[in-house]
Structure formats: structure tokens, C-alpha cells
Design a protein around this motif. Sequence first.
Motif, PDB file in Angstrom:
ATOM      1  N   VAL A 162       0.827  -1.202   0.000  1.00 23.73           N
ATOM      2  CA  VAL A 162       0.000   0.000   0.000  1.00 23.73           C
ATOM      3  C   VAL A 162       0.865   1.258   0.000  1.00 23.73           C
ATOM      4  O   VAL A 162       0.521   2.264  -0.641  1.00 23.73           O
ATOM      5  CB  VAL A 162      -0.986   0.001   1.198  1.00 23.73           C
ATOM      6  CG1 VAL A 162      -0.228   0.093   2.528  1.00 23.73           C
ATOM      7  CG2 VAL A 162      -1.988   1.139   1.073  1.00 23.73           C
ATOM      8  N   ASP A 163       2.003   1.215   0.675  1.00 19.83           N
ATOM      9  CA  ASP A 163       2.918   2.357   0.678  1.00 19.83           C
ATOM     10  C   ASP A 163       3.583   2.540  -0.683  1.00 19.83           C
ATOM     11  O   ASP A 163       3.836   3.667  -1.118  1.00 19.83           O
ATOM     12  CB  ASP A 163       3.985   2.187   1.764  1.00 19.83           C
ATOM     13  CG  ASP A 163       3.409   2.306   3.173  1.00 19.83           C
ATOM     14  OD1 ASP A 163       2.269   2.787   3.294  1.00 19.83           O
ATOM     15  OD2 ASP A 163       4.101   1.910   4.131  1.00 19.83           O
TER      16      ASP A 163
ATOM     17  N   ALA B  50       2.158   1.769  -3.479  1.00 14.23           N
ATOM     18  CA  ALA B  50       1.096   2.354  -4.299  1.00 14.23           C
ATOM     19  C   ALA B  50       1.023   3.864  -4.111  1.00 14.23           C
ATOM     20  O   ALA B  50       0.972   4.631  -5.083  1.00 14.23           O
ATOM     21  CB  ALA B  50      -0.243   1.702  -3.950  1.00 14.23           C
ATOM     22  N   ILE B  51       1.038   4.299  -2.850  1.00 14.36           N
ATOM     23  CA  ILE B  51       0.942   5.736  -2.553  1.00 14.36           C
ATOM     24  C   ILE B  51       2.166   6.477  -3.095  1.00 14.36           C
ATOM     25  O   ILE B  51       2.050   7.561  -3.669  1.00 14.36           O
ATOM     26  CB  ILE B  51       0.804   5.948  -1.035  1.00 14.36           C
ATOM     27  CG1 ILE B  51      -0.559   5.414  -0.562  1.00 14.36           C
ATOM     28  CG2 ILE B  51       0.946   7.425  -0.677  1.00 14.36           C
ATOM     29  CD1 ILE B  51      -0.701   5.342   0.944  1.00 14.36           C
TER      30      ILE B  51
ATOM     31  N   VAL C  28      -4.226   5.966  -5.868  1.00 17.25           N
ATOM     32  CA  VAL C  28      -5.116   6.336  -4.770  1.00 17.25           C
ATOM     33  C   VAL C  28      -5.496   5.147  -3.904  1.00 17.25           C
ATOM     34  O   VAL C  28      -5.940   5.315  -2.768  1.00 17.25           O
ATOM     35  CB  VAL C  28      -6.394   7.015  -5.302  1.00 17.25           C
ATOM     36  CG1 VAL C  28      -6.052   8.329  -5.978  1.00 17.25           C
ATOM     37  CG2 VAL C  28      -7.138   6.097  -6.289  1.00 17.25           C
ATOM     38  N   SER C  29      -5.315   3.927  -4.422  1.00 19.88           N
ATOM     39  CA  SER C  29      -5.648   2.736  -3.635  1.00 19.88           C
ATOM     40  C   SER C  29      -4.782   1.571  -4.050  1.00 19.88           C
ATOM     41  O   SER C  29      -4.289   1.512  -5.189  1.00 19.88           O
ATOM     42  CB  SER C  29      -7.122   2.361  -3.816  1.00 19.88           C
ATOM     43  OG  SER C  29      -7.357   1.864  -5.128  1.00 19.88           O
ATOM     44  N   ALA C  30      -4.596   0.632  -3.127  1.00 19.14           N
ATOM     45  CA  ALA C  30      -3.807  -0.560  -3.426  1.00 19.14           C
ATOM     46  C   ALA C  30      -4.491  -1.426  -4.484  1.00 19.14           C
ATOM     47  O   ALA C  30      -3.824  -2.069  -5.301  1.00 19.14           O
ATOM     48  CB  ALA C  30      -3.580  -1.367  -2.143  1.00 19.14           C
ATOM     49  N   SER C  31      -5.810  -1.449  -4.475  1.00 22.52           N
ATOM     50  CA  SER C  31      -6.543  -2.280  -5.445  1.00 22.52           C
ATOM     51  C   SER C  31      -6.360  -1.753  -6.873  1.00 22.52           C
ATOM     52  O   SER C  31      -6.142  -2.532  -7.808  1.00 22.52           O
ATOM     53  CB  SER C  31      -8.024  -2.334  -5.078  1.00 22.52           C
ATOM     54  OG  SER C  31      -8.586  -1.030  -5.079  1.00 22.52           O
ATOM     55  N   HIS C  32      -6.433  -0.428  -7.022  1.00 19.33           N
ATOM     56  CA  HIS C  32      -6.213   0.151  -8.350  1.00 19.33           C
ATOM     57  C   HIS C  32      -4.782  -0.083  -8.805  1.00 19.33           C
ATOM     58  O   HIS C  32      -4.521  -0.408  -9.985  1.00 19.33           O
ATOM     59  CB  HIS C  32      -6.525   1.652  -8.332  1.00 19.33           C
ATOM     60  CG  HIS C  32      -6.356   2.317  -9.654  1.00 19.33           C
ATOM     61  ND1 HIS C  32      -5.653   3.492  -9.819  1.00 19.33           N
ATOM     62  CD2 HIS C  32      -6.777   1.950 -10.894  1.00 19.33           C
ATOM     63  CE1 HIS C  32      -5.652   3.822 -11.094  1.00 19.33           C
ATOM     64  NE2 HIS C  32      -6.333   2.909 -11.774  1.00 19.33           N
TER      65      HIS C  32
ATOM     66  N   SER D  83      -2.829  -2.606  -7.911  1.00 20.28           N
ATOM     67  CA  SER D  83      -2.689  -4.027  -8.256  1.00 20.28           C
ATOM     68  C   SER D  83      -3.274  -4.321  -9.627  1.00 20.28           C
ATOM     69  O   SER D  83      -2.700  -5.088 -10.413  1.00 20.28           O
ATOM     70  CB  SER D  83      -3.369  -4.900  -7.203  1.00 20.28           C
ATOM     71  OG  SER D  83      -2.701  -4.802  -5.965  1.00 20.28           O
TER      72      SER D  83
END
Length: 329
Positions: free
Chosen positions: A292-293, A295-296, A301-305, A307
Motif C-alpha cells: 500500500v505504501d 502504491a501511494i 489512490v488505492s492498493a486495489s487500483h 494491483s
Amino acid sequence: MDLSIIPHRIVFFLVPNFSMIAFASALEPLRLTNRTLGKTVYEWTVVSADGEPVKASNGLAVGVDLSLDQARHRLLDEIKPEMVLVCSGVKVENFRNAQFEGWLRSMHRRGIAVGGLCTGAWLLAQADLLEGKRCSIHWETLPAFAEKFPMAEVHADLCEIDDGIYTCAGGTAALDMMLHVIEEHFGQSVMTKVCEYCLIDRIRNQRDRQRLPLQARLGLHHAKLLLIIELMEANVSEPLSLAEISEYVGLSRRQVERLFRRHLGRSPARYYLEIRIDRARHLLLQSNMPIVDVAIACGFVSASHFSKCYREMYGRSPQMERAQAEAYL
């Protein structure tokens, strides 16, 4: 005693998975300087945490002279070294050793030069030696390093020297750094002779880039397009909008779109996404940052996006990428 014959003593500390090319590129110029001058002006000692041979990232094991505990007791007083160089490579973030970090700080306090080859700057920063200091690290690890150690002034240069701390990007940049050291000790003529032995025609400037300029890397010659790509690479965590980019370079959105389609075969948005995903891949492979970090840090904006985008580009999830890299090592 004739102080001119006292050799310069250098310690190499090997970390598992160290870069063999960086180690050899730093060591061989010392041997060649001895050969050039016909006497031992450099001596070196190789140290590991436990005194056992250390495997490089290419799988070859290198024997050492001392364990860290032995080095702490022997490398003092009359055989005090002049420089300690930490040799590391991939997965440097997995190496933690409080005794080692304390030893580095002690060496620095005693006025002994401390340095890092390839990813060695990571371990110097971990030992609290790089706060406010200019440093260099291999370009693959640079994004993760900048996230982990924001107080260090990391640069994508071949090497940096700041307040008795020597860092270089690894590979043959270690050769350039040591040639600078040799020139400081023995002058340009000796350094030039060592260059001749190494079959190189010059010593590169410390501030030379690690990677090829964009123009050479991409085969592009359009100044505006190169400027846009530089903007994108410099703004990964907070991506710029196409409107902001267009205004900055003085082109319309339609002109920017046409430039990318004509020269790169894709839209500006797609190219920008590829830059961010590529940066994310380096963070996944070169750090232990939570996904998640990552990703940021790469503007998602999100880990799912993140991925979803990562899987579309590489055919595997960020989790799979990291697991595969760990299994390989």
C-alpha cells in the motif's frame, strides 16, 4: 620512520548478495597502484559479520580475513585503517546488525573515512551517518532509499564525497571513485597509469549521470517531448495532469497527445502510467515497503487500483512479483 612508506589501509566489509563488479572495481585499482609504484602503498583487509566467506549476488563466495568482532579489536591504534568501505548489493534492506552499525559510527567518529559501494549507502543511512549528507546509490535502489531515508540528500550521480563519507552507485562507478582517491594520494600521473592498466581513457566526473540521458535511452530528439518525460519522471508520487504538463511546456493538450502518438505510439496518460508502474516495480524488488505504501509513493489512490494496473502491465500482481523475487534470491 619514513612515513612515506606507510601504506594506506582500507577495509572492505562484505554483505551477503554484495555486487562483485563493484567490489572488484574498487579493489583492483589499489593493486594496480602498488604495481605502478613498485611497492605496497595500499593494503586491504576483507571483513564479514561472522568471519565466514560471503556469497556475492552472482553466487560466488569470497573468503575474508577477519570477523566483525576481530576487526573491532584489531583494526585500531598502529594498524588503524584509513577507510572502511561497505560492499552490498541486492536486498540490502535485509541486513541488520547493531554491532556493525555501531562499529561504522565509531570509525567515523575516529576520523576514518567511511563509504558504501553500490547499495552501501543504505547501510550507512541505517547507521545514522547520512543525515543531511550528499550520497549516491545505485539507480535501481534510489527510489526506495529516498522513501526510507528522506533526511539523506541522495543523488543519481556516479559518486559523492561529503564530510569523510564516500558513496558510489556501484558497478564501474566504484572504479571512478577509487581513481579519485588514488589521484588525491599520488597525483594525476599515477592515476593515469592505473587507467591505462584498466584500459580506460579517462576518469569520469563524480557528478556524471548513472544512466544514459533520456535522448540516448529513448532515441528521441524532440526537445519538448523530452522535457515532458523529464517532468513525468520527476513527479511520480503526485502525478501532474495533462493540462498542467501542457501549460508548463507551452503546448496544447492536442499537440501533446499527437507528440506521444507519433514518437512513442501511445497516449501521454499511458506512458505516464508505465513510468509509475516501473518505479513501483523497483520499490517492490528493492525494498520491504508495504504494498500500500508502494502504491501511494507511485501516485495511486488505492492498493486495489495499483494491483489492477500492475497486473495489466506485467501479468502478475505486486504480491506475486515480490514473492517471485524473494524465491529467486
